[in-house]
Design a protein around this motif. Sequence first.
Motif, PDB file in Angstrom:
ATOM      1  N   UNK A   1     -27.090  12.482  24.496  1.00 49.82           N
ATOM      2  CA  UNK A   1     -27.703  11.379  23.758  1.00 49.82           C
ATOM      3  C   UNK A   1     -26.972  10.084  24.084  1.00 49.82           C
ATOM      4  N   UNK A   2     -25.658  10.178  24.226  1.00 45.37           N
ATOM      5  CA  UNK A   2     -24.875   8.988  24.576  1.00 45.37           C
ATOM      6  C   UNK A   2     -25.226   8.455  25.956  1.00 45.37           C
ATOM      7  N   UNK A   3     -25.654   9.331  26.827  1.00 46.24           N
ATOM      8  CA  UNK A   3     -25.940   8.922  28.199  1.00 46.24           C
ATOM      9  C   UNK A   3     -27.418   8.632  28.435  1.00 46.24           C
ATOM     10  N   UNK A   4     -28.227   8.840  27.383  1.00 44.40           N
ATOM     11  CA  UNK A   4     -29.675   8.821  27.578  1.00 44.40           C
ATOM     12  C   UNK A   4     -30.169   7.527  28.213  1.00 44.40           C
ATOM     13  N   UNK A   5     -29.693   6.406  27.690  1.00 43.30           N
ATOM     14  CA  UNK A   5     -30.210   5.133  28.219  1.00 43.30           C
ATOM     15  C   UNK A   5     -29.839   4.993  29.699  1.00 43.30           C
ATOM     16  N   UNK A   6     -28.591   5.320  29.971  1.00 49.02           N
ATOM     17  CA  UNK A   6     -28.117   5.188  31.352  1.00 49.02           C
ATOM     18  C   UNK A   6     -28.924   6.078  32.295  1.00 49.02           C
ATOM     19  N   UNK A   7     -29.217   7.308  31.841  1.00 48.54           N
ATOM     20  CA  UNK A   7     -29.926   8.228  32.730  1.00 48.54           C
ATOM     21  C   UNK A   7     -31.404   7.883  32.845  1.00 48.54           C
ATOM     22  N   UNK A   8     -32.035   7.613  31.698  1.00 47.27           N
ATOM     23  CA  UNK A   8     -33.491   7.420  31.705  1.00 47.27           C
ATOM     24  C   UNK A   8     -33.855   6.051  32.270  1.00 47.27           C
ATOM     25  N   UNK A   9     -33.199   5.021  31.791  1.00 43.06           N
ATOM     26  CA  UNK A   9     -33.569   3.664  32.204  1.00 43.06           C
ATOM     27  C   UNK A   9     -32.968   3.308  33.545  1.00 43.06           C
ATOM     28  N   UNK A  10     -31.788   3.776  33.793  1.00 44.03           N
ATOM     29  CA  UNK A  10     -31.111   3.429  35.049  1.00 44.03           C
ATOM     30  C   UNK A  10     -30.399   2.098  34.915  1.00 44.03           C
ATOM     31  N   UNK A  11     -29.579   1.775  35.902  1.00 49.91           N
ATOM     32  CA  UNK A  11     -28.771   0.563  35.803  1.00 49.91           C
ATOM     33  C   UNK A  11     -29.574  -0.693  36.149  1.00 49.91           C
ATOM     34  N   UNK A  12     -29.011  -1.823  35.765  1.00 53.95           N
ATOM     35  CA  UNK A  12     -29.585  -3.094  36.204  1.00 53.95           C
ATOM     36  C   UNK A  12     -28.679  -3.650  37.302  1.00 53.95           C
ATOM     37  N   UNK A  13     -29.206  -4.507  38.098  1.00 52.81           N
ATOM     38  CA  UNK A  13     -28.396  -5.098  39.184  1.00 52.81           C
ATOM     39  C   UNK A  13     -28.712  -4.406  40.497  1.00 52.81           C
ATOM     40  N   UNK A  14     -28.779  -5.228  41.550  1.00 54.35           N
ATOM     41  CA  UNK A  14     -29.192  -4.730  42.868  1.00 54.35           C
ATOM     42  C   UNK A  14     -28.266  -3.635  43.395  1.00 54.35           C
ATOM     43  N   UNK A  15     -26.970  -3.889  43.343  1.00 52.46           N
ATOM     44  CA  UNK A  15     -26.031  -2.930  43.923  1.00 52.46           C
ATOM     45  C   UNK A  15     -25.911  -1.667  43.061  1.00 52.46           C
ATOM     46  N   UNK A  16     -25.986  -1.870  41.743  1.00 48.36           N
ATOM     47  CA  UNK A  16     -25.930  -0.698  40.859  1.00 48.36           C
ATOM     48  C   UNK A  16     -27.149   0.197  41.101  1.00 48.36           C
ATOM     49  N   UNK A  17     -28.300  -0.410  41.329  1.00 51.13           N
ATOM     50  CA  UNK A  17     -29.515   0.388  41.604  1.00 51.13           C
ATOM     51  C   UNK A  17     -29.397   1.092  42.955  1.00 51.13           C
ATOM     52  N   UNK A  18     -28.794   0.390  43.898  1.00 56.42           N
ATOM     53  CA  UNK A  18     -28.604   1.012  45.223  1.00 56.42           C
ATOM     54  C   UNK A  18     -27.654   2.211  45.118  1.00 56.42           C
ATOM     55  N   UNK A  19     -26.591   2.064  44.341  1.00 54.66           N
ATOM     56  CA  UNK A  19     -25.634   3.162  44.153  1.00 54.66           C
ATOM     57  C   UNK A  19     -26.319   4.355  43.497  1.00 54.66           C
ATOM     58  N   UNK A  20     -27.179   4.060  42.517  1.00 56.81           N
ATOM     59  CA  UNK A  20     -27.916   5.148  41.878  1.00 56.81           C
ATOM     60  C   UNK A  20     -28.848   5.815  42.890  1.00 56.81           C
ATOM     61  N   UNK A  21     -29.433   5.002  43.758  1.00 59.23           N
ATOM     62  CA  UNK A  21     -30.288   5.563  44.798  1.00 59.23           C
ATOM     63  C   UNK A  21     -29.512   6.514  45.691  1.00 59.23           C
ATOM     64  N   UNK A  22     -28.301   6.124  46.057  1.00 55.37           N
ATOM     65  CA  UNK A  22     -27.457   7.000  46.895  1.00 55.37           C
ATOM     66  C   UNK A  22     -27.192   8.305  46.155  1.00 55.37           C
ATOM     67  N   UNK A  23     -26.838   8.189  44.874  1.00 56.08           N
ATOM     68  CA  UNK A  23     -26.483   9.396  44.116  1.00 56.08           C
ATOM     69  C   UNK A  23     -27.679  10.301  43.855  1.00 56.08           C
TER      70      UNK A  23
END
Length: 264
Positions: free
Chosen positions: A214-236
Amino acid sequence: MTPRFPSPGSLVDRIKVNATSKVQVEGRTLWMKRRRASALPVLGCANLFFRAANSPLRTLLSKAAWQRWEVHSFSLLHGPEFRAFCWGNSAVAADEIPGINLTGPLDDGTLRPAMTAAAGRELRRSHACQCPIFGGLWSHGDPHLGNFLYEAAGDRARLIDFEVMHLPTISADARQADDVCAFLEDLAGRARADLWLPCARAFLEAYGAPDILQGLARRLVTGPTGKFARLWRGVRTGFLPAAELRARFELLQGACAPCALPGL
Ligand SMILES: Nc1ncnc2c1ncn2[C@@H]1O[C@H](COP(=O)(O)OP(=O)(O)OP(=O)(O)O)[C@@H](O)[C@H]1O
Ligand SMILES: [Mg+2]
């Protein structure tokens, strides 16, 4: 939907800053990992990227610091049953740990909840270790599935590959939550659609932290903001399309509502 990039989730793993090989020394089977001469600029760029992505990870630019972290973490988690040591000034060696890394079953569709449950137990056990380098509880930094070796005979997983490190200034809770995210993001990005939910639930149940999802829900479902943070999530996540990724995490979130999943 079939994931598009069936390869390890870590940027550093992908770029191959190390050469890893199996060697026999005085009757012992060891895995030796040597830093390539070309590693330094790659690791430096990786750190710039992590900074831009607001990631709590860093590579260790100094070979001595990297060797110390690899040997320390391996010994903390697996000693004295398995040993690790520095080899010269640019390599580390460790006893062979039995099993297969979980990337194989993840990519060929044979991953089973028992395997991810074993990874969850191992991550939980590792997260309970006190680490003098952090001055607190230990964390891995990059626990994607390829960094777990699963031994079917003992139904046991063990963590390897201590290449990157969380910033020690980050709280243990935040470092450990990042580890849980890293595992789930790798799994979500690459698991066969029908295996995602049972394998993710098995991992979380075995990890056993009641409120972590539940603590991680927003991070997992919505994903990060910011170009590089989104790219890092894409890599992962193997660049699984955002809508599919979101749907997978929403499914997990729904399945793990407090009344739906005992222990969560
Ligand atoms: N101690 C060990 N026991 C058994 N196998 C090992 C050990 N160390 C490494 N390996 C094997 O070598 C692979 C690569 O090791 P490791 O993850 O530490 O290095 P790496 O540089 O991150 O490489 P990769 O990019 O392949 O992950 C592992 O997935 C595992 O199959
Ligand atoms: Mg690895």
